[in-house]
Design an enzyme around this catalytic site. Sequence first.
Site, PDB file in Angstrom:
ATOM      1  N   GLU A  24     -63.098   5.676 -10.356  1.00 20.82           N
ATOM      2  CA  GLU A  24     -63.892   6.521  -9.445  1.00 20.82           C
ATOM      3  C   GLU A  24     -65.378   6.198  -9.546  1.00 20.82           C
ATOM      4  OE1 GLU A  24     -59.979   8.030  -9.683  1.00 20.82           O
ATOM      5  OE2 GLU A  24     -61.398   7.671 -11.334  1.00 20.82           O
ATOM      6  N   GLN A  65     -58.886  10.191  -4.722  1.00 18.76           N
ATOM      7  CA  GLN A  65     -57.511  10.558  -4.396  1.00 18.76           C
ATOM      8  C   GLN A  65     -57.232  12.048  -4.528  1.00 18.76           C
ATOM      9  OE1 GLN A  65     -54.047   8.766  -6.650  1.00 18.76           O
ATOM     10  NE2 GLN A  65     -53.999   7.568  -4.764  1.00 18.76           N
ATOM     11  N   PHE A  66     -57.794  12.692  -5.534  1.00 14.82           N
ATOM     12  CA  PHE A  66     -57.791  14.144  -5.693  1.00 14.82           C
ATOM     13  C   PHE A  66     -59.175  14.553  -6.180  1.00 14.82           C
ATOM     14  CE2 PHE A  66     -53.337  13.089  -6.015  1.00 14.82           C
ATOM     15  CZ  PHE A  66     -52.685  14.134  -5.364  1.00 14.82           C
ATOM     16  N   HIS A  97     -54.570  18.202 -10.371  1.00 11.24           N
ATOM     17  CA  HIS A  97     -54.452  17.840  -8.957  1.00 11.24           C
ATOM     18  C   HIS A  97     -54.767  19.011  -8.034  1.00 11.24           C
ATOM     19  CE1 HIS A  97     -51.888  14.954 -11.093  1.00 11.24           C
ATOM     20  NE2 HIS A  97     -52.134  14.116 -10.097  1.00 11.24           N
TER      21      HIS A  97
END
Length: 334
Positions: free
Chosen positions: A57, A79-80, A126
């Site tokens: 990230e 992505q999350f 998540h």
Amino acid sequence: MTMIQALRSAMDVMLTRDPNVVVYGQDVGYFGGVFRCTEGLQQKHGNQRVFDAPISEGGIVGTAVGMGAYGLRPVVEIQFADYVYPATDQIVSEAARLRYRSAGDFTCPITIRMPCGGGIYGGQTHSQSPEAMFTQVCGLRTVMPSNPFDAKGLLIASIENDDPVIFLEPKRLYNGPFDGHHDQPVVPWSKHPLGNVPDGYYTVPLDSASVYKPGLALTVIAYGTMVYVAEAAARESGVDAEIIDLRSLWPLDLDTLIASVKKTRRCVIVHEATRTNGLGAELTALIQEHCFYHLEAPIERVTGWDTPYPHAQEWAYFPGPARVAAAFKRVMEA
């Protein structure tokens, strides 16, 4: 369109209009993203414009900062939202400050998309709602749409903006309408029915709230999924609530909030994130500062718990219609 289709349409429009737009992140290319928001974009626009990134990230956002300074307009996907923390230094120390530290010589027109909130039984890694962390960073804009129409218009406006935008996407709203109780698509959107999203270019201002539902008895300030929870609470309690959808979490459309609270004289703030130091605390302070002599009851907050995200008790953790309606009752009887 669903929200996923609207977000994909926004990126498609901007990839077509502007050769400086690039889209990348983990699995966003060939695979089309874990939620399929970018499905088909690489096939249409090529792997130089839409491509996969390593699982880093910090690297994803760090390269975006360099691209933005060079003149590109990167749209990157984390992505999350839970995965954003390794990129915090790049977001806070580099992206948000670049315009200021260069005295305007450089800008950082990057958009950082990330799914947020619960609803998929994703547990602690998540399902987080980290919006408050970003709203206190000078130089960042923070956005969270609640419906497909706004999602597309806000994303296009974010991509065109010359400063970095944190674009938060509530996962519970990705695939269809939501009635405030559970994650199944069971009722049409109240304001923007599915399909009522133009195929082409349009924008929604990045600094404007929306009066989702007019009312006279009290003002509800919400955003994302909680707009529909508030609507369900108003419907079931019979309270004539005016529901304000923030859309832009920072900068705030404070004028719309003040006008509503001065009219209704009562205020309830609803968000999914934890209570302490959540965005609701800042909203409470602002309403208190600007509307004190108009208020007829204390401002109420209905939020997530001040605990690590409880995987097994996810639906108890969320503010639901019953909790919100109980707050309505307290405020109306105060």
